[in-house]
Design an enzyme around this catalytic site. Structure first.
Site, PDB file in Angstrom:
ATOM      1  N   ASP A 222      15.151   5.827   6.432  1.00 60.22           N
ATOM      2  CA  ASP A 222      15.667   6.349   7.687  1.00 60.22           C
ATOM      3  C   ASP A 222      16.574   5.235   8.235  1.00 60.22           C
ATOM      4  O   ASP A 222      16.361   4.063   7.921  1.00 60.22           O
ATOM      5  CB  ASP A 222      14.497   6.613   8.632  1.00 60.22           C
ATOM      6  CG  ASP A 222      14.970   6.920  10.030  1.00 60.22           C
ATOM      7  OD1 ASP A 222      15.838   7.793  10.172  1.00 60.22           O
ATOM      8  OD2 ASP A 222      14.499   6.266  10.976  1.00 60.22           O
TER       9      ASP A 222
ATOM     10  N   CYS B 254     -21.705   0.928 -15.543  1.00 56.11           N
ATOM     11  CA  CYS B 254     -23.054   1.258 -15.041  1.00 56.11           C
ATOM     12  C   CYS B 254     -22.948   1.912 -13.661  1.00 56.11           C
ATOM     13  O   CYS B 254     -23.701   2.830 -13.336  1.00 56.11           O
ATOM     14  CB  CYS B 254     -23.911  -0.004 -14.916  1.00 56.11           C
ATOM     15  SG  CYS B 254     -23.715  -1.131 -16.283  1.00 56.11           S
TER      16      CYS B 254
ATOM     17  N   CYS C 206     -21.879  -3.808 -13.659  1.00 50.96           N
ATOM     18  CA  CYS C 206     -20.588  -3.511 -14.288  1.00 50.96           C
ATOM     19  C   CYS C 206     -20.064  -2.167 -13.798  1.00 50.96           C
ATOM     20  O   CYS C 206     -20.813  -1.347 -13.270  1.00 50.96           O
ATOM     21  CB  CYS C 206     -20.702  -3.508 -15.807  1.00 50.96           C
ATOM     22  SG  CYS C 206     -21.494  -2.043 -16.474  1.00 50.96           S
TER      23      CYS C 206
END
Length: 705
Positions: A404, A14, A11
């Protein structure tokens, strides 16, 4: 920094704790362990045996196959990946089998309840509990002795407590559901990773090099600049290069996200990773594979997964306080009712244990990473490189887009827009004769127009370029002049022609005039061609919530006005030097969230000044390196979709966090009347985890065009 593949990360929470532990080791302060990619990056001086011990404490380990592959050439990678994947896959299969076995045993025990001695039922419950949850208990008990409170510790306390008050059935159900939760959580991240890996597998492995007429198959890593490679139909082009022989159509989807094939012939550039559809091409390699467009894309995509967004960092900080706070709440739930309101100790111990399970922060921590990896992957499939989760999050928040002009909203190629002719035959033939040998961009635009008109003329007798005055040339013995207005000072210009000149200049066109010694013969009005998709893209951007579109250009104000009106931007500024663009972008940033899009080297400072820099992929390396997001196509067509994906990721993350917290709050409120049970607690956490995982994976779903 050295890189290792880590397996067994169950997980995100962890993983964060493991990273913290590794950072405490000598030389480990800058270690990074990513749950999203399963990669560990550490200083080479760190003791790997110490790192392995830390990983082992959470049931994780360094994948020896992947570590070995990292030291091998590219042609070994495929096999090693295969081993690693099968190893990981078998790990998942074992977990599934154990969970099924534990569930069957649990079911049998419930059916036999009352028909077998209580001691036998307890033994069966214990076996089922041990099969489904032993890794959690082992880690939890170790953590208890270290006073380290994470999800495994909370689960272990809850299970020991449940056993202590004789709730065997519920304790077993909690162990089973938690085991299932861990498995599904791992599978969710695995799905997102697999989607990313599929993307990364487009890299070619080998190349056929031709040297002195001999064909040799070599690994991609050993290709040198200047090598000539042979690419047959259906094969991948090994690296960026130029076609020296052959003609074919090429699928560049891996690089640009565009599915339509692109025709290639001699002297045309090709990208590594694109697929030769038919015919045989000989290609001169211009870049070593690691410097090719594809290698850069794959490197950027891999790195992108490892950056943490502000939301993720906040959740990680929050969970550090959330879990201890829940432990305090569970102790209060256990103690206060019996001490002050005459509650039963066993009933409120049970409620306190259930609150502990609600304290698991899994779904909360998982709210963000799967959605972000899915968003980065989905955009990369479309040929849009987002260099990190933080930029994806930003993209979903922007309200102003600065463009631009040249090469972004326009093609950056001059084309003839208007022709004024006062002596058509002579004018066009002289233009052809004078311009055909010139490499000037305006001359190329004129030649393209003349060729489309099928005008043909012989060579000039004499030609001379006069600095600042254009060109003087003799054609059929007669002297002609070609150039701008200033180069026509020898001619008396009539009022009606003067009016034409002024009209074209006001329309923002660049003029190329042709005259003999006494009269103007005609003129070309030349403009930078607007991209076909620019207007539709600007319109789409406004429709999806971009409030302000601004065009910035170094061209004069009239040209800027003409392009701005044609494409539909809300504001435009002309006559800007690179430093003026930076100042303008900073001014916009002070008013909102701004992304700047450009393709030239002069755009790099402005890209860096915006909240988000977006570069056109076929622009300069400088703009691509400075930008946070790269559009690998040579157009803006995919930009609105990229923004929509980013907005969806942000929505999903917000929804996931809200849903996770709401479900936990609802479970906690059930303690007031004393209705919270252990299995409701685990289901609230498990339901939230599964749900946020599935919702996050919806980001990967791409509607067919």
């Amino acid at each position: 920094m050295k890189e290792y593949q880590v397996k067994g990360l169950t997980c995100a929470h962890c993983t964060q704790e493991l990273q913290d532990e590794i950072q405490k080791l000598e030389h480990g302060s800058d270690a990074i362990l990513s749950y999203n990619t399963g990669k560990l990056r550490v200083n080479p001086n760190v003791s790997m045996s110490d790192v392995s011990s830390v990983l082992k404490s959470e049931g994780a380990y360094i994948d020896a196959h992947a570590a070995h592959a990292a030291h091998e050439h590219h042609h070994h990678d495929h096999d090693e990946e295969g081993h690693a994947h099968s190893h990981d896959h078998s790990g998942n299969s074992n977990t599934k089998l154990l969970l099924i076995l534990a569930a069957v045993l649990f079911g049998i025990t419930i059916l036999l309840d009352g028909k077998v001695p209580t001691s036998a039922a307890i033994i069966m419950y214990l076996i089922s509990m041990a099969i489904s949850g032993y890794p959690t208990f082992l880690k939890g008990i170790k953590n208890l002795f270290r006073f380290k409170f994470n999800i495994d510790t909370l689960m272990t306390i809850a299970l020991i407590g449940a056993i202590g008050i004789g709730e065997w059935k519920e304790a077993t159900l909690v162990a089973l559901l938690f085991g299932l939760n861990e498995l599904l959580e791992g599978l969710g991240m695995e799905k997102a990773r697999k989607s990313m890996e599929t993307l990364l597998q487009v890299a070619p492995k080998e190349a056929t090099v031709i040297s002195d007429g001999v064909e040799t198959v070599v690994p991609i890593a050993s290709l040198n600049i200047g090598d000539i490679v042979l690419v047959r139909s259906g094969e991948k082009i090994p690296s960026d290069g130029i076609v020296t022989e052959g003609k074919s159509s090429v699928n560049e989807a891996a690089i640009t996200g565009e599915s339509l094939p692109v025709e290639k012939s001699v002297n045309e550039p090709v990208f590594g990773g694109s697929i030769n559809n038919e015919g045989v091409l000989r290609i001169k390699i211009e870049k070593a594979y690691q410097d090719s467009s594809l290698a850069k894309i794959l490197h950027l995509v891999e790195e992108a997964q490892e950056t943490k967004t502000p939301t993720e960092l906040f959740i990680n900080r929050f969970s550090k306080y959330y879990t201890p706070a829940i432990i305090v709440v569970s102790i209060l739930v256990f103690l206060l009712p019996p001490l002050f309101f005459g509650g039963e100790w066993s009933k409120w111990l049970y409620q306190g244990l259930a609150v502990l399970i609600v304290g698991c922060p899994c779904s909360l921590i998982l709210s963000s990473p799967i959605a972000i990896v899915s968003g980065i992957t989905r955009n990369a499939r479309n040929g849009i490189l987002v260099k990190g989760g933080v930029f994806l999050e930003q993209l979903g928040k922007i309200d102003t887009l600065a463009f631009d002009k040249t090469g972004t909203l326009t093609k950056g190629e001059p084309h003839v827009e208007v022709v004024k002719s006062y002596d058509e035959k002579t004018f066009l033939e002289v233009a052809y004769a004078v311009e055909k040998s010139s490499s000037h961009p305006l001359a190329k635009a004129v030649m393209k127009f003349l060729q489309e008109k099928e005008i043909v003329a012989g060579d000039p007798d004499d030609i001379e370029t006069v600095s600042g005055r254009g060109i003087q040339a003799k054609v059929n013995g007669q002297l002609y002049y070609l150039g701008n207005e200033k180069s026509m000072e020898h001619v008396q210009i009539p009022d009606e022609i003067r009016q034409d000149i002024n009209t074209l200049k006001e329309a923002g066109l660049t003029l190329v005039l042709i005259a003999n010694q006494t009269d103007i013969l005609g003129m070309f009005g030349i403009a930078d061609e607007i991209r076909d998709e620019s207007r539709a893209v600007i319109q789409s951007l406004h429709e999806i919530g971009i409030k302000h579109t601004v065009m910035l250009t170094g061209d004069h104000q009239k040209t800027a006005e003409k392009v701005a009106k044609a494409v539909g931007v809300t504001e435009y500024f002309g006559n800007l030097l690179p430093e003026d663009k930076v100042a303008k972008v900073k001014e916009l940033v002070s008013k909102g969230k701004v992304a700047m899009i450009g393709d030239g080297i002069n755009d790099a400072p402005a890209l860096a000044s915006a909240d988000l820099g977006i570069a056109m992929g076929k622009g300069t390396d400088s703009a691509i390196e400075t930008a946070d997001i790269v559009l690998m196509q040579d157009h803006l067509g995919k930009l609105p979709e990229a923004i929509l994906i980013a907005k969806k990721v942000n929505r999903v993350i917000k929804f996931n966090i809200t849903f996770s917290l709401a479900l936990k709050l609802a479970a906690l409120l059930l303690t007031i009347p004393g209705w919270l049970t252990l299995w409701i607690a685990i289901l609230s956490d498990m339901g939230a985890t599964i749900f946020v995982t599935l919702v996050s994976l919806t980001v990967l779903i791409q509607k067919k065009q």
